[in-house]
Design an enzyme around this catalytic site. Sequence first.
Site, mmCIF file in Angstrom:
data_model
loop_
_atom_site.group_PDB
_atom_site.id
_atom_site.type_symbol
_atom_site.label_atom_id
_atom_site.label_comp_id
_atom_site.label_asym_id
_atom_site.label_seq_id
_atom_site.Cartn_x
_atom_site.Cartn_y
_atom_site.Cartn_z
ATOM 1 N N ASN A 94 59.791 28.575 57.158
ATOM 2 C CA ASN A 94 61.125 28.935 57.623
ATOM 3 C C ASN A 94 61.257 30.405 57.995
ATOM 4 O O ASN A 94 62.062 30.752 58.854
ATOM 5 C CB ASN A 94 62.153 28.600 56.535
ATOM 6 C CG ASN A 94 63.497 29.246 56.799
ATOM 7 O OD1 ASN A 94 64.233 28.841 57.695
ATOM 8 N ND2 ASN A 94 63.831 30.274 56.026
ATOM 9 N N TYR A 163 61.489 36.594 71.206
ATOM 10 C CA TYR A 163 61.850 35.594 70.203
ATOM 11 C C TYR A 163 61.649 34.190 70.767
ATOM 12 O O TYR A 163 61.058 33.317 70.117
ATOM 13 C CB TYR A 163 63.304 35.788 69.774
ATOM 14 C CG TYR A 163 63.795 34.740 68.802
ATOM 15 C CD1 TYR A 163 63.484 34.831 67.447
ATOM 16 C CD2 TYR A 163 64.576 33.678 69.239
ATOM 17 C CE1 TYR A 163 63.936 33.874 66.557
ATOM 18 C CE2 TYR A 163 65.032 32.711 68.359
ATOM 19 C CZ TYR A 163 64.707 32.814 67.018
ATOM 20 O OH TYR A 163 65.150 31.849 66.138
ATOM 21 N N ALA A 164 62.133 33.977 71.993
ATOM 22 C CA ALA A 164 61.993 32.665 72.619
ATOM 23 C C ALA A 164 60.525 32.293 72.815
ATOM 24 O O ALA A 164 60.125 31.147 72.609
ATOM 25 C CB ALA A 164 62.732 32.658 73.964
ATOM 26 N N SER A 166 58.015 33.243 70.983
ATOM 27 C CA SER A 166 57.415 32.905 69.692
ATOM 28 C C SER A 166 57.773 31.492 69.261
ATOM 29 O O SER A 166 56.936 30.764 68.711
ATOM 30 C CB SER A 166 57.858 33.911 68.624
ATOM 31 O OG SER A 166 59.223 33.751 68.284
#
Length: 280
Positions: A94, A163-164, A166
């Site tokens: 997570n 971020y996208a 990854s």
Amino acid sequence: MTNRFSGKVAIVTGSSNGIGRATAILFAQEGAKVTITGRNAQRLEETKQEILKSGIPEDHVLAITTDITQEEGQDEIINETIEKFGRLDILVNNAGAAFMDDKRTSGVDQDISVFDKIMQINLRSVVTLTQKAKKYLVEAKGEIVNVSSIGAGPQAQPKFIHYALSKAALDQYTRSAAIDLIQHGVRVNSVSPGVVATGFGEAMGMTAEMDRKYFNFLESHKDCIPCGSIGKPIDIAHIIAFLADRKLSSYIIGQSIVADGGSTLVMGMQAHNMMDILKS
């Protein structure tokens, strides 16, 4: 609560807050022995206390304050879990984050150091921790649940490109690892949340007031969140628990469940009532 995870041992990374905290609490309440981990000792202790408030024995919880991006930290998580509990059945990857550079630049001009930092926590740590956990998960015929994001696409994310990237890579890793590991009896799946009220914005430098303003806007625009409400960490925790429960989800292999209140199902033109437009 049921005891569906009785006799199981789970590691939940990034469990000092948000989705990870909710997931660790839920697993413990449903019978699992849980290793919680994060970098913030105070928040991790808060998670532990929330678990204990549920009447869970203290020896069912292992709290490890460490940096998941470091190999030594990962070794600590795996080794101490096995030493204390003797097995590993469920790995929930997570821990994740998005960052801004010092100039708060976004888009293609964002400093490459941000790319490296994001990939380190959102992807590389998942890959290496999974490698370290594999032996024990194979022995237990266990489960892996990765936490991805609707930011993986196919919609563009110009403000959060790295971020996208990854999370898109994590989705491919989930699919590929699922086929590699199912031959050993280990299932791999993921959940892709939309907007969820966690400490994610704070980690990016947003204040509580900024979070509130942002969430209020999204909730009031059905082209953003059709159901009209921000997700809660427990909403995602229940999906993670479903994917970790082989009795309920045994035939789901290498998939990602999207939980976003309908956000990815609409385009701008669809978000407005055509009859209202015609009447105007």
